[in-house]
Design an enzyme around this catalytic site. Structure first.
Site, PDB file in Angstrom:
ATOM      1  CD  GLU A 275      47.769 -73.451  50.053  1.00 27.60           C
ATOM      2  OE1 GLU A 275      46.936 -72.807  49.369  1.00 27.60           O
ATOM      3  OE2 GLU A 275      47.442 -74.358  50.828  1.00 27.60           O
ATOM      4  CB  CYS A 309      46.908 -65.788  47.980  1.00 27.17           C
ATOM      5  SG  CYS A 309      46.944 -66.369  49.687  1.00 27.17           S
TER       6      CYS A 309
END
Length: 525
Positions: A275, A309
């Site tokens: 990720e 993110c």
């Protein structure tokens, strides 16, 4: 902009929080669930709050010997844990969720104080942990496989899923506990054991979680090694990535870090769940509800001080509403409450450290050199309440999508304002025109535009939202992205399958041995 609140009551509050969560002045390097070790590690690291610069506590950094001890304990625990029925594993996770409920306020405050995100976000992160525990409990009774019809008579064919073994979790500073829980709770009900290496910038919240885990393990008389924690620097992460005893490594962080982990794990033919970076865009068409869109844009761009993110990095606006959107943002941004993360009136807390602030400044300088126009923000605050040098004013820059800095992910509150003309496909082309592919969103009340955005020639991101911002995913859906974001999926849906190995089984319940595809191979008369 308001000043931060007085630090004294915060210090008193945090003293109580640290005591409740078991945080000492100096904390050991690792835990195998019930036992802590590595008190005499190679070095210690002091952890300061980015909110006020106060020393919170110190941690001992693990060395290779400590790492080896943790892995051996995890290996031993796996031989026990994989044999427990999945619903019983789910019962342990249920109890973890209840302990998190009891400690939600304290752990949320520690997340906020150690990382710098505002208190509401800290509490929300702990709620996310509670939610994933609930999800995992239900999942523990649904680890299903398929049954398929065999082409051979009197044969049955099906598939099942088995635990993979040790799951290594490398988490980032911006979500210091939630991402671990996404991995750990699902892996646990799947029958895996976990070794967690948190960010060296935010290890105290990880230690607090391990104390909570310890209570559950002790109350259920479980062995060491199911939930493990190791505090260390990049050396420990490298050991995990190269270790053949760890079949799956889940890593959250920068694309640069992820490439190193992916290369190391791939070289030994292990599995990696990555990720990584996001360069997320919101498209605002001329048919958007602008008030709703602006609320999403501001939260997405300045929430967690731009250190998610899924933070909104690019705002792609139709030329017919561009000036209107720009004008509204220029009224909102200068009035954002910036201050101490534990102040309930704060909406923008500090950045994680001065290195992050320097990256913020460098990005703004570079994009302006390329031709970008800084229209608000971009300052490093000083004076009373801002002595840490970690507070900045969120910035908006008029820019073009092809600029080098716009193509990069800067982990900071910088929003690039980009104009588009024509139909929505032009906007989608701009949105997709970066190397990252995590989260995306469109604001429009036009069905033709929103359906085009969601089509297979639309957004190329792992997350695509309509009339919702890029930030704030629910745990029920699989989380992750494409391209340089890594391609991994965590949390909900069928993301659990990555923590298990698939096995296809064929059973012959007849007295003949026919071969598939009708092959004849007779060796007897």
């Amino acid at each position: 902009m308001k000043q931060t609140i007085d630090a004294l009551p915060i210090t008193n509050t945090m003293t109580n929080v640290l005591e409740q969560l078991g945080i000492k002045e100096t904390n050991p390097a690792y835990s195998t669930g019930l036992v802590w070790g590595g008190h005499n590690g190679k070095q210690t690291r002091e952890i300061y709050s980015p909110a006020d610069g106060n020393l919170i506590a110190a941690v001992t950094m693990a060395d290779a010997a400590a790492y080896e001890q943790v892995v051996k304990q995890a290996q031993e625990a796996f031989t026990y844990w994989r044999k427990q029925p999945a619903p019983k594993r789910g019962e342990i996770v249920r109890q973890v969720g209840n302990k998190l409920r009891e400690n939600k306020e304290a752990l949320g405050k520690l997340v906020s104080y150690e990382m710098g995100k505002i208190l509401q976000e800290g509490l929300g992160e702990v709620q996310e942990m509670i939610d994933i525990c609930d999800f995992a409990v239900g999942l523990s009774r649904q680890l299903h496989g398929l049954t398929m019809h065999s082409e051979r008579p009197e044969h049955r064919m099906y598939e099942q899923y088995h635990p993979v073994g040790i799951v290594g979790v490398i988490s980032a500073f911006n979500f210091p506990v939630a991402v671990w829980s996404w991995n750990a709770m699902l892996a646990a009900v799947c029958g895996d054991v976990i070794i967690w290496k948190p960010s060296e910038k935010t290890p105290l919240t990880a230690i607090a979680c391990q104390h909570i885990i310890k209570e559950v393990l002790a109350e259920n008389e479980l062995p060491e090694g199911i939930f493990n924690l190791i505090i260390g620097d990049a050396e420990i992460g490298s050991l995990m990535a190269h270790d053949k005893r760890i079949p799956l490594v889940s890593a959250t962080g920068s694309t640069r870090m992820g490439k190193k982990v992916g290369e190391a794990v791939g070289a030994r033919l292990g599995k990696s769940l990555l990720e990584l970076g996001g360069n997320n865009a919101i498209i605002i068409t001329e048919h958007a509800d602008l008030e709703m869109a602006l609320r999403a844009v501001v939260f997405g761009a300045v929430g967690t001080c731009g250190q998610r993110c899924t933070s909104t990095r690019r705002l792609i606006v139709h030329e017919n509403v561009y000036e209107q959107v720009k004008e509204r943002l220029l009224k909102i941004y200068p009035n954002l409450p910036i201050g101490h993360s534990l102040d309930n009136t704060t909406l923008v807390g500090p950045m994680i450290d001065k290195d992050a602030v320097e990256a913020f400044k460098a990005a703004l300088a570079a994009v302006q050199q390329e031709g970008g126009n800084l229209i608000t923000g971009g300052e490093v605050l000083s004076g009373k309440g801002y002595e840490t040098g970690t507070y900045v004013t969120p910035a908006i820059v008029e820019a073009e999508n092809h600029f080098d800095m716009v193509q990069e992910e800067t982990f900071a509150p910088i929003l690039y304002l980009i104009r588009y003309s024509g139909d929505v496909e032009n906007a989608v082309e701009l949105q997709n025109g970066v190397r990252q592919g995590l989260s995306s969103a469109i604001f429009s009340t036009n069905l033709l535009e929103t359906e085009a955005f969601l089509s297979h020639w639309g957004s190329d991101c792992g997350i695509a939202n309509v009339n919702i911002g890029t930030s704030g995913a629910e745990i029920g859906g699989a989380f992750g992205g494409e391209k340089e974001t890594g391609g991994g999926r965590e949390s909900g849906s069928d993301a659990w399958k990555v923590y298990m190995r698939r096995q296809t089984n064929t059973i012959n319940f007849g007295r003949q041995l026919p071969l598939a595809q009708g092959i004849k191979f007779d060796i007897m008369d």
